[in-house]
Design a protein around this motif. Sequence first.
Motif, PDB file in Angstrom:
ATOM      1  N   ALA A  56      23.143  43.409  -9.608  1.00  0.00           N
ATOM      2  CA  ALA A  56      23.141  43.200 -10.926  1.00  0.00           C
ATOM      3  C   ALA A  56      22.112  44.082 -11.928  1.00  0.00           C
ATOM      4  O   ALA A  56      21.695  45.227 -11.251  1.00  0.00           O
ATOM      5  N   CYS A  57      22.359  43.954 -13.287  1.00  0.00           N
ATOM      6  CA  CYS A  57      21.508  44.805 -14.093  1.00  0.00           C
ATOM      7  C   CYS A  57      20.659  44.274 -14.927  1.00  0.00           C
ATOM      8  O   CYS A  57      20.750  42.888 -15.088  1.00  0.00           O
ATOM      9  N   GLY A  58      19.335  44.633 -15.135  1.00  0.00           N
ATOM     10  CA  GLY A  58      18.592  43.915 -16.143  1.00  0.00           C
ATOM     11  C   GLY A  58      18.128  42.789 -15.802  1.00  0.00           C
ATOM     12  O   GLY A  58      17.491  42.423 -14.629  1.00  0.00           O
ATOM     13  N   SER A 102      27.416  39.450  -6.917  1.00  0.00           N
ATOM     14  CA  SER A 102      27.218  39.929  -8.211  1.00  0.00           C
ATOM     15  C   SER A 102      26.502  38.943  -9.320  1.00  0.00           C
ATOM     16  O   SER A 102      27.160  37.864  -9.237  1.00  0.00           O
ATOM     17  N   ILE A 103      25.725  39.327 -10.204  1.00  0.00           N
ATOM     18  CA  ILE A 103      25.425  38.309 -11.126  1.00  0.00           C
ATOM     19  C   ILE A 103      25.436  38.963 -12.406  1.00  0.00           C
ATOM     20  O   ILE A 103      25.029  40.118 -12.685  1.00  0.00           O
ATOM     21  N   SER A 104      26.296  38.267 -13.371  1.00  0.00           N
ATOM     22  CA  SER A 104      26.397  38.925 -14.708  1.00  0.00           C
ATOM     23  C   SER A 104      26.787  37.902 -15.523  1.00  0.00           C
ATOM     24  O   SER A 104      27.543  37.024 -15.616  1.00  0.00           O
ATOM     25  N   GLN A 105      26.032  37.834 -16.757  1.00  0.00           N
ATOM     26  CA  GLN A 105      26.148  36.926 -17.843  1.00  0.00           C
ATOM     27  C   GLN A 105      27.577  37.093 -18.363  1.00  0.00           C
ATOM     28  O   GLN A 105      28.436  36.279 -18.691  1.00  0.00           O
ATOM     29  N   SER A 106      27.854  38.417 -18.911  1.00  0.00           N
ATOM     30  CA  SER A 106      29.021  38.840 -19.639  1.00  0.00           C
ATOM     31  C   SER A 106      30.075  39.121 -18.609  1.00  0.00           C
ATOM     32  O   SER A 106      31.343  38.565 -19.067  1.00  0.00           O
ATOM     33  N   GLY A 107      29.993  39.133 -17.504  1.00  0.00           N
ATOM     34  CA  GLY A 107      31.182  39.548 -16.630  1.00  0.00           C
ATOM     35  C   GLY A 107      31.806  40.796 -17.052  1.00  0.00           C
ATOM     36  O   GLY A 107      32.790  41.243 -16.414  1.00  0.00           O
ATOM     37  N   SER A 163      20.156  29.931 -15.938  1.00  0.00           N
ATOM     38  CA  SER A 163      21.246  29.331 -15.306  1.00  0.00           C
ATOM     39  C   SER A 163      21.649  30.174 -14.040  1.00  0.00           C
ATOM     40  O   SER A 163      22.159  29.818 -13.322  1.00  0.00           O
ATOM     41  N   GLN A 164      21.351  31.499 -14.203  1.00  0.00           N
ATOM     42  CA  GLN A 164      21.815  32.386 -12.983  1.00  0.00           C
ATOM     43  C   GLN A 164      20.920  32.052 -11.742  1.00  0.00           C
ATOM     44  O   GLN A 164      21.315  32.006 -10.627  1.00  0.00           O
ATOM     45  N   ILE A 165      19.599  31.740 -12.153  1.00  0.00           N
ATOM     46  CA  ILE A 165      18.825  31.323 -10.964  1.00  0.00           C
ATOM     47  C   ILE A 165      19.185  30.111 -10.399  1.00  0.00           C
ATOM     48  O   ILE A 165      19.232  30.002  -9.114  1.00  0.00           O
ATOM     49  N   ALA A 240       8.203  41.228 -19.161  1.00  0.00           N
ATOM     50  CA  ALA A 240       7.795  42.389 -19.741  1.00  0.00           C
ATOM     51  C   ALA A 240       9.190  43.002 -20.279  1.00  0.00           C
ATOM     52  O   ALA A 240       9.229  43.701 -21.360  1.00  0.00           O
ATOM     53  N   LEU A 241      10.039  42.902 -19.673  1.00  0.00           N
ATOM     54  CA  LEU A 241      11.489  43.303 -20.471  1.00  0.00           C
ATOM     55  C   LEU A 241      11.772  42.514 -21.668  1.00  0.00           C
ATOM     56  O   LEU A 241      12.317  43.587 -22.577  1.00  0.00           O
ATOM     57  N   LYS A 242      11.501  41.437 -21.772  1.00  0.00           N
ATOM     58  CA  LYS A 242      11.780  40.728 -23.195  1.00  0.00           C
ATOM     59  C   LYS A 242      11.174  41.402 -23.957  1.00  0.00           C
ATOM     60  O   LYS A 242      11.502  41.503 -25.127  1.00  0.00           O
ATOM     61  N   LEU A 243       9.716  41.542 -23.651  1.00  0.00           N
ATOM     62  CA  LEU A 243       8.799  42.275 -24.798  1.00  0.00           C
ATOM     63  C   LEU A 243       9.236  43.399 -25.113  1.00  0.00           C
ATOM     64  O   LEU A 243       9.310  43.888 -26.297  1.00  0.00           O
ATOM     65  N   LYS A 244       9.606  44.428 -24.141  1.00  0.00           N
ATOM     66  CA  LYS A 244       9.991  45.746 -24.823  1.00  0.00           C
ATOM     67  C   LYS A 244      11.296  45.834 -25.398  1.00  0.00           C
ATOM     68  O   LYS A 244      11.390  46.363 -26.220  1.00  0.00           O
ATOM     69  N   GLU A 245      12.253  44.959 -25.078  1.00  0.00           N
ATOM     70  CA  GLU A 245      13.272  44.933 -25.900  1.00  0.00           C
ATOM     71  C   GLU A 245      13.408  44.394 -27.157  1.00  0.00           C
ATOM     72  O   GLU A 245      14.149  44.877 -27.916  1.00  0.00           O
ATOM     73  N   LEU A 246      12.712  43.434 -27.411  1.00  0.00           N
ATOM     74  CA  LEU A 246      12.583  42.755 -28.787  1.00  0.00           C
ATOM     75  C   LEU A 246      11.307  43.459 -29.514  1.00  0.00           C
ATOM     76  O   LEU A 246      11.750  43.553 -31.067  1.00  0.00           O
TER      77      LEU A 246
END
Length: 368
Positions: A56-58, A102-107, A163-165, A240-246
């Motif tokens: 998966a990514c991100g 594989s895990i992907s929200q968008s597919g 929901s992925q978890i 941390a990722l949320k804070l970086k990206e936003l």
Amino acid sequence: EKGGYDWFMLKEIAEQPQAVADTLLGRHTVDGQLQLDEMRLSDDELRDVDKIIIVACGTASYAGLVAKYAIEHWTRIPCEVELASEFRYRDPILDRSTLVVSISQSGETMDTLMAIRYARQQRARVLSICNTNGSTIPRESDAVLYTHAGPEIAVASTKGFLSQIVACYLLGLYLAQVKGTKYGDEIADIVHELEKIPAGIQRMLDDADQVRKLAQDLVGSKSVLFLGRHVGFPVALEGALKLKELAYIHAEGFAAGELKHGPIAVIEEGVPVFVVVPPKARDQLQEKIVSNIQEIRARGARTIVLAEDGDEDVVPYADHLIRMPKVPTLLQPLVAAVPLQVFACELADQLGHDVDQPRNLAKSVTVE
Ligand code: M6R
């Protein structure tokens, strides 16, 4: 269409109790037995699995990191997690008994798609966890387990992550059930605990004002750190990722046990550090992290502590305390992630950024 919210992200954060409930719906009996007939892999095929590799990514990869703890514990099948972009370039060991998840929200994420194509060429079985019906990744997989989070519009993944978890946990519990592993008797208990999680998430949402206020106080921060242990570690990475990206500020997540191996050097006066404290019941992890909090506070960190109700040990060392409901350790990420999402969203909003469309980012990354 934002349902009265300023941002899609806020709406999607608020939808998380429903996203989790919907992902659980119809997938177990009242007595806590899993039923995942929709998956298109037979129980015999699943009994054959001797290794699991999650790609998966991100944010989706962090859901995978959380899931690894649970899947290995329940199934006793070795489980690796790998960034999809790295997977096919390292000559991974795959055969017919390897289940690549594989895990992907968008597919539609290109790196993840390439990873599963490669896995199937190598004869591994591929099961995809996805939120988008009929998208490319599920179409190219041997089996699919859909998350039922509803459309996610904001670039930052929130309800997708939770929901992925949940979907990974359903898979892990189902594998344990099919294989009849020694932790199988935990299955019904965990299913019943999962059923209570939407209420736990709702409580975190109801308490979110204090997190918003904290974000307003911390608007000038140059850097924010996140610490966790066990399943709290990937939660720290996600915060941390949320804070970086936003918010476009430096943020890093660490495993608390690594502090002395380097990261403690960056702790200086006033730096905000979020710490996710495991439930007290959990081995000695809670005690260990309490001493980590003391160490960083002694070096001037401003500690923002997420701890379960009734954990009084953290109180003397918390500059700011965020309470969480008592839940089993493996389920704690489902409540702990929520204030971190709210924090990043509010901070970005305070900074005047476009929360739903952060600079340089796309909702689905369809190029490598
Ligand atoms: O659609 P996917 O789940 O495959 O997307 C994976 C990542 O691109 C995604 O989670 C990304 O990290 C988000 N922007 C995180 O909020």
